[in-house]
Motif scaffolding. Structure first.
Motif, mmCIF file in Angstrom:
data_model
loop_
_atom_site.group_PDB
_atom_site.id
_atom_site.type_symbol
_atom_site.label_atom_id
_atom_site.label_comp_id
_atom_site.label_asym_id
_atom_site.label_seq_id
_atom_site.Cartn_x
_atom_site.Cartn_y
_atom_site.Cartn_z
ATOM 1 N N VAL A 174 -28.963 44.867 -22.047
ATOM 2 C CA VAL A 174 -29.660 43.622 -21.748
ATOM 3 C C VAL A 174 -30.421 43.119 -22.963
ATOM 4 C CG1 VAL A 174 -31.409 42.551 -20.272
ATOM 5 C CG2 VAL A 174 -29.822 44.215 -19.313
ATOM 6 N N VAL A 175 -30.869 44.045 -23.802
ATOM 7 C CA VAL A 175 -31.647 43.647 -24.968
ATOM 8 C C VAL A 175 -31.338 44.605 -26.119
ATOM 9 C CG1 VAL A 175 -33.671 44.987 -24.262
ATOM 10 C CG2 VAL A 175 -33.963 43.068 -25.827
ATOM 11 N N ILE A 176 -31.296 44.053 -27.336
ATOM 12 C CA ILE A 176 -31.171 44.828 -28.568
ATOM 13 C C ILE A 176 -32.495 44.737 -29.309
ATOM 14 C CG2 ILE A 176 -29.990 45.029 -30.783
ATOM 15 C CD1 ILE A 176 -27.578 43.623 -29.505
ATOM 16 N N VAL A 177 -33.035 45.875 -29.719
ATOM 17 C CA VAL A 177 -34.286 45.913 -30.473
ATOM 18 C C VAL A 177 -34.001 46.507 -31.846
ATOM 19 C CG1 VAL A 177 -36.650 46.757 -30.549
ATOM 20 C CG2 VAL A 177 -35.621 46.163 -28.358
ATOM 21 N N LEU A 178 -34.340 45.750 -32.897
ATOM 22 C CA LEU A 178 -34.088 46.178 -34.266
ATOM 23 C C LEU A 178 -35.390 46.209 -35.058
ATOM 24 C CD1 LEU A 178 -30.932 44.006 -35.058
ATOM 25 C CD2 LEU A 178 -30.977 46.388 -34.324
ATOM 26 N N PRO A 179 -35.524 47.140 -36.008
ATOM 27 C CA PRO A 179 -36.718 47.148 -36.856
ATOM 28 C C PRO A 179 -36.694 45.969 -37.829
ATOM 29 C CG PRO A 179 -35.549 49.273 -36.904
ATOM 30 C CD PRO A 179 -34.638 48.281 -36.274
ATOM 31 N N PHE A 180 -37.875 45.490 -38.140
ATOM 32 C CA PHE A 180 -38.021 44.456 -39.165
ATOM 33 C C PHE A 180 -37.583 45.031 -40.510
ATOM 34 C CE2 PHE A 180 -41.037 41.502 -41.595
ATOM 35 C CZ PHE A 180 -40.215 40.401 -41.415
ATOM 36 N N HIS A 181 -37.065 44.177 -41.386
ATOM 37 C CA HIS A 181 -36.547 44.676 -42.656
ATOM 38 C C HIS A 181 -37.638 45.074 -43.630
ATOM 39 C CE1 HIS A 181 -37.326 40.420 -43.569
ATOM 40 N NE2 HIS A 181 -37.388 40.768 -44.838
ATOM 41 N N LYS A 182 -38.896 44.700 -43.347
ATOM 42 C CA LYS A 182 -40.008 45.071 -44.216
ATOM 43 C C LYS A 182 -40.752 46.269 -43.634
ATOM 44 C CE LYS A 182 -40.943 40.454 -46.132
ATOM 45 N NZ LYS A 182 -41.992 39.445 -46.383
ATOM 46 N N LYS A 183 -41.321 47.099 -44.536
ATOM 47 C CA LYS A 183 -42.110 48.250 -44.127
ATOM 48 C C LYS A 183 -43.541 48.099 -44.636
ATOM 49 C CE LYS A 183 -38.089 51.316 -44.482
ATOM 50 N NZ LYS A 183 -37.529 52.503 -45.178
ATOM 51 N N GLN A 184 -44.454 48.706 -43.913
ATOM 52 C CA GLN A 184 -45.853 48.639 -44.315
ATOM 53 C C GLN A 184 -46.147 49.685 -45.380
ATOM 54 O OE1 GLN A 184 -48.747 49.335 -41.218
ATOM 55 N NE2 GLN A 184 -50.193 47.912 -42.128
ATOM 56 N N LYS A 185 -46.859 49.279 -46.430
ATOM 57 C CA LYS A 185 -47.238 50.191 -47.500
ATOM 58 C C LYS A 185 -48.567 50.865 -47.173
ATOM 59 C CE LYS A 185 -46.845 46.980 -50.707
ATOM 60 N NZ LYS A 185 -46.754 46.316 -52.022
ATOM 61 N N MET A 186 -48.964 51.782 -48.030
ATOM 62 C CA MET A 186 -50.183 52.556 -47.778
ATOM 63 C C MET A 186 -51.421 51.677 -47.743
ATOM 64 S SD MET A 186 -49.190 55.600 -47.277
ATOM 65 C CE MET A 186 -50.779 56.419 -47.321
ATOM 66 N N ASP A 187 -51.448 50.579 -48.493
ATOM 67 C CA ASP A 187 -52.619 49.708 -48.518
ATOM 68 C C ASP A 187 -52.634 48.724 -47.357
ATOM 69 O OD1 ASP A 187 -50.546 48.098 -49.257
ATOM 70 O OD2 ASP A 187 -51.458 47.363 -51.115
#
Length: 806
Positions: free
Chosen positions: A569-582
């Motif tokens: 019913v739904v596809i969930v994908l991660p965003f192409h950007k990642k959070q850095k340490m800061d």
């Protein structure tokens, strides 16, 4: 004077030596340039042909044929290739055969026959019967069979009945059918047929040209050697695997010891068998398939072979000289074997002989096991796949004076025919078979009953996505009720040259998996984390593992095919950007961004893009112990209604406190809209469409309010704004109050209060509101889930709802 003459002589000698060194250096440089040009040509041609689902062997064959058929290219590249291959041609396939045997499990022969084994035997028996019945007729037809020894039919049966399992595995992966029943059966049956047919060929080669007494002693010696390997070598490899657990670097001494032991066993087997390639195949067959050592051997050997060795071998075959005198009717003056004229009679007979027996036997066996006629036909076409091994067998036969040059050329083009046409036939059959599945209208959460089973496809880039995935899965689980949640966790792996060379038979729903050690370790860690979560919180939850291995330009097809096949019913994908340490976001991966954009465009169901920040930083996998504040931003449109439905499901979890924030245009926005309406018909039409959307929004929101807000299950907040700038200002105070924002993508929305935002968006694919909340300037702690509802009108390309096929 003598001193001067001696000095001049010394200088002259140094100059001659310098010129000789320069000549040798330039020769080496030219040699390397020629070899590198062949590799580059194969690589570039494969990048083009893979769009047509053609395997790597097709580009290698085309480059080899061009070098062999074009005189100028043959003159340029012939000598370097001959130097590289000529003295080692009989050993070229030793590594290939060793890796092929290592991939196979001989104990499957002794197990109770399953569907894939019966299908493989069906093709083998049918081909053997056809060759056995027609062999004497083929001899009288002057097909080109020079030797009449009894071992020749056995070798022919092994060559014609075998399936090139490495090429078939790659083709099935490229066709995106590795998760279907036909794909899984084809991989399993192809591997088993390859093992049995290659073993028959090995026996045929051993019988060729030897006395009966020698053959008996050779068989006894080989059986004894394989018994010794099974009793002594297998425990050693198991011990080495325990010394080198997954996640640690392989000890160099252990790997060198295994390689030396394998070489020693191969040398002994060659002395017993006589043919180096078939001997090392039997050694590989006797060694254990499971374990880290075997996987490393298979991966490294296949990678080197596919990228360097096999392309050069095909070029060597195409520039080989003739082994026989020109046949009758051959007016060619060339001494090269590939310049022999093509005999269409031989080509047709060999094509029919190879394909008819394989397809007919597989078709009958498939029907016997309850498959429909389309699936049985597809299996027959796929299992007829030929490859490098068949060209090697044909070349060994012509160089051993068993077949004529003309028959070899016919066999060469039959291999070329099967590897080019089989992917096209497989793609057509797979498309036809999927057509009935695609007729199912998988819409979105809004149209699914809350009491029905919910199926979600969850994409994962790597281990870093595990907390995000687990938190989302937990949030979607209801507090109580009979409904089940089924999550298909899809590992998204890029199809690199190394990954393609390490494709092997998989387990479970994936017929094909990647044997590369780094990818296997990543998948194992993800699997262990998901299994641990399911065991801890498994009531009403099912997690299935899948693999999408493809280039970034085609990976969306894998994701969409998964959703179609499982009825998600739904596809969930991660965003192409990642959070850095800061706390800020990096620039992201352009490949995964391309995948997200294409999935949003082509998905058969709703799609969610999850921007992960603090959502995935909880120490435990369950969120039931800590309250999560979640906000749904509702402006209007189908995507926002889908977001509201997802929020309603989340609100049933005891650890989630949901608040719905609805943004409405204020009086100034309405006045501006009225002024715009008077300017033209097109604007009037847009306003009319917006009014229809507002009516649907009001109706759906009234039902939601009555069911959730009025009963104090969900918090509610309402804000009035004029334009996009005021919307952004109204969103900023909410930043520290919620851990997760759920927003609609707004692709179908033409709202007054979002005008102007999309022009400033950094990532337009997640919509104007999603881009604002996902930006680092907005928050460093709040995650965002952007939802797009599936629009059924895109699939049927309708203009008006009146023409919807409902």
């Amino acid at each position: 004077m003598d001193t001067a003459l001696l000095a001049n002589a010394t200088i002259a000698q140094e100059q001659r030596c310098g010129l000789q060194r320069s000549s040798v250096s330039s020769s080496y440089a030219l040699f390397l340039m020629h070899i590198g040009s062949i590799f580059l040509a194969c690589k570039l041609l494969h990048m083009v042909l893979r769009r047509l689902y053609q395997p790597r062997i097709v580009s290698d064959l085309i480059v080899a044929l061009m070098i062999g058929k074009v005189p100028s290219l043959r003159l340029t590249f012939g000598l370097p290739v001959s130097i590289f291959v000529n003295h080692w041609d009989q050993y070229y396939f030793a590594a290939y055969m060793f890796a092929l045997g290592l991939e196979m499990d001989p104990f499957t022969v002794f197990l109770s026959p399953t569907t894939d084994i019966i299908i493989s035997y069906g093709g083998l028996v049918s081909t053997a019967a056809m060759i056995g019945l027609l062999y004497l007729i083929l001899l009288h037809l002057d097909l080109g069979i020079k030797s009449k020894l009894p071992a020749i039919p056995l070798a022919f049966i092994g060559a014609f009945a075998s399936t090139s399992s490495p090429v078939l595995t790659r083709v099935i992966t490229e066709l995106k059918i590795s998760k279907t029943a036909v794909g899984r059966l084809a991989v399993d049956a192809g591997l088993h047929a390859d093992m049995v047919a290659t073993f028959l060929t090995s026996i045929g080669i051993m019988l060729y040209g030897h006395r009966s007494k020698q053959i008996v002693w050779r068989l006894i010696g080989l059986i004894s050697l394989m018994g010794v390997i099974a009793v002594t070598v297998r425990p050693v490899l198991i011990w080495i695997n325990k010394r080198n657990p997954e996640g640690r670097r392989m000890r160099g001494a252990d790997m060198a010891g295994v390689a030396a032991m394998a070489c020693a066993l191969c040398v002994v087997a060659v002395r017993l068998h006589g043919d180096v390639n078939m001997a090392v195949f039997l050694v590989g067959l006797a060694l254990p398939r499971e374990g880290r050592v075997s996987r490393l051997l298979i991966n490294n050997i296949n990678y080197v072979l596919s990228t360097a060795v096999l392309p050069l071998y095909l070029c060597y075959v195409c520039i080989a000289l003739r082994f026989h005198a020109p046949e009758a009717g051959d007016n060619s003056n060339s001494d090269y074997i590939m310049d022999s004229p093509i005999s269409w009679e031989k080509l047709v007979v060999v094509s029919i002989l190879g394909a008819l027996g394989k397809v007919l036997g597989t078709f009958v066996a498939g029907r016997f096991r309850g498959l429909n006629w389309l699936e049985s036909l597809a299996l027959g076409v796929l299992l007829n796949m030929k490859g490098y091994y068949h060209i090697y067998c044909a070349f060994q036969a012509v160089s051993g004076r068993m077949i004529s040059d003309g028959l070899f050329v016919a066999l060469f083009y039959v291999v070329f025919e099967t590897v080019t046409l089989t992917p096209a036939a497989g793609f057509a059959i797979a498309t036809w078979a999927r057509r009935g599945v695609e007729r199912r209208m998988m819409m979105g959460l809004q149209f699914v009953s809350p009491t029905s089973e919910l199926r979600i496809v969850m994409g994962l880039h790597g281990v870093e996505n595990i907390p995000m995935a687990v938190k989302f899965i937990e949030a979607m689980r209801p507090e109580m009720g009979p409904e089940d949640l089924v999550v298909y966790a899809v590992d998204m792996v890029e199809m690199t040259e190394r990954a393609a060379a390490t494709l092997v038979k998989g387990e479970g729903p994936d017929a094909v998996t990647v044997g590369d050690e780094a990818i296997a370790a990543m998948r194992k860690e993800i699997g262990e984390a998901l299994i641990a979560y399911q065991q801890e919180n498994g009531d009403g939850l099912k997690i299935r593992r899948l693999l999408a291995v493809s280039s970034f330009s085609d990976m969306h097809k894998d994701i969409c095919s998964c959703a179609t096949d499982v009825g998600a019913v739904v596809i969930v994908l991660p965003f192409h950007k990642k959070q850095k340490m800061d706390g800020s976001m990096d620039n992201g991966h352009s490949g995964f961004r391309q995948v997200n954009q294409k999935v949003l465009q082509h998905a058969p169901c709703s799609v969610g893009i999850l921007v992960n920040r603090e959502l995935g930083r909880v120490n435990r996998f369950s969120v039931s112990e800590a309250t999560q504040n979640v906000a749904v931003i509702f402006i209007g449109g189908a995507d926002d209604r889908e977001a509201l439905t997802l929020g309603a499901r989340m609100s049933q979890h005891p650890g989630i406190r949901l608040t719905v924030i609805r943004f409405l245009p204020d009086d100034a926005a309405h006045a501006r809209a009225s002024a715009r309406t008077k300017r033209g018909h097109s604007i009037l039409a847009t306003a009319s469409e917006e009014e229809l959307q507002m009516q649907a929004d009001d109706q759906y929101f009234a039902e939601f309010y009555q069911q959730y807000v009025a009963n104090k299950k969900v918090g509610y907040m309402e804000k009035h704004v004029t334009d996009g700038a005021e919307l952004v200002l109204a969103l900023r105070p909410l930043e520290g109050q919620y851990q997760l924002f759920v927003v609609g993508r707004g692709g179908d929305r033409s709202s007054l209060i979002t005008n102007g935002l999309i022009e400033w968006a950094e990532c337009p694919e997640i919509g104007p509101v999603g881009d604002v909340i996902a930006s680092t300037e907005f928050s460093k702690t709040a995650s965002v889930l952007i939802i797009q509802q599936h629009d059924i009108r895109k699939r049927f390309k309708v203009i008006d709802d009146e023409f919807m096929p409902l």
